[in-house]
Design an enzyme around this catalytic site. Structure first.
Site, PDB file in Angstrom:
ATOM      1  N   GLY A   1       0.693  -1.047   0.068  1.00 14.82           N
ATOM      2  CA  GLY A   1       0.043   0.105  -0.110  1.00 14.82           C
ATOM      3  C   GLY A   1       0.898   1.179  -0.065  1.00 14.82           C
ATOM      4  N   TYR A   2       0.473   2.376  -0.178  1.00 15.25           N
ATOM      5  CA  TYR A   2       1.082   3.702  -0.458  1.00 15.25           C
ATOM      6  C   TYR A   2       0.489   4.626   0.870  1.00 15.25           C
ATOM      7  CZ  TYR A   2       2.933   1.945  -4.647  1.00 15.25           C
ATOM      8  OH  TYR A   2       3.691   1.039  -5.424  1.00 15.25           O
ATOM      9  N   ILE A   3       1.520   5.082   1.469  1.00  9.79           N
ATOM     10  CA  ILE A   3       0.973   6.200   2.612  1.00  9.79           C
ATOM     11  C   ILE A   3       0.883   7.293   1.588  1.00  9.79           C
ATOM     12  CG2 ILE A   3       1.909   7.363   4.455  1.00  9.79           C
ATOM     13  CD1 ILE A   3       3.183   4.886   5.440  1.00  9.79           C
TER      14      ILE A   3
END
Length: 156
Positions: free
Chosen positions: A29-31
């Site tokens: 996932g991407y912050i």
């Protein structure tokens, strides 16, 4: 920071599966997933990783990358902070000459997309091309994992 230099290709058949010397499941996932910078959390083989990437050069072959391994519980906690749109894929490692191709079979909202990447020591380094490689898509942003999170393959 380390310089990441890679070329990316679509994959035209499944012959890479028979040539792979290893495979593993990846969830990421991407912050942060802004153009020119990403902060990624990845879980692979029971380990966590935090990766920061900078902007690509004009050809899309090179960019800065910083990565550190994290304990799995910390990576799982960070996944809860990620933007919507987790990337699920199986990665196959395939040797071709002196290089290793990473072939990603995407699942979930990106089911049906298969992409191969090869890391290089310089932008003009020669490398052998296995028969499963199709069209080169280096620098085409829609094939970046951070873009697939926001605009998955199923919507194309």
């Amino acid at each position: 920071m380390a310089q990441e230099i890679e070329r990316k290709f679509l994959v035209k058949d499944k012959s890479y599966r028979h040539s792979a010397f290893r495979s593993y499941v990846i969830r990421q996932g991407y912050i942060c997933a802004e153009r020119g910078r990403t902060v990624r959390v990845r879980i692979r083989d029971g380990k966590g990783f935090l990766t920061v990437k900078g902007p690509s050069n004009p050809s899309g072959t090179s960019r800065y990358e910083w990565e550190r391994e994290l304990p799995l519980p910390e990576a799982e906690e960070l996944m809860m902070l990620c933007l919507p749109g987790v990337i699920d894929k199986v990665r196959y490692l395939v040797e071709c000459g002196t290089h290793v191709f990473e072939v990603d079979e995407f699942h979930g909202d990106n089911e049906g997309l298969v992409v191969a990447e090869v890391e290089l020591r310089s932008e003009d380094e020669a490398f052998g091309k296995p028969s499963f490689l199709g069209k080169e898509v280096t620098g085409e942003r829609k094939y970046y994992n951070s873009s697939l999170m926001a605009n998955p393959y199923k919507n194309w």
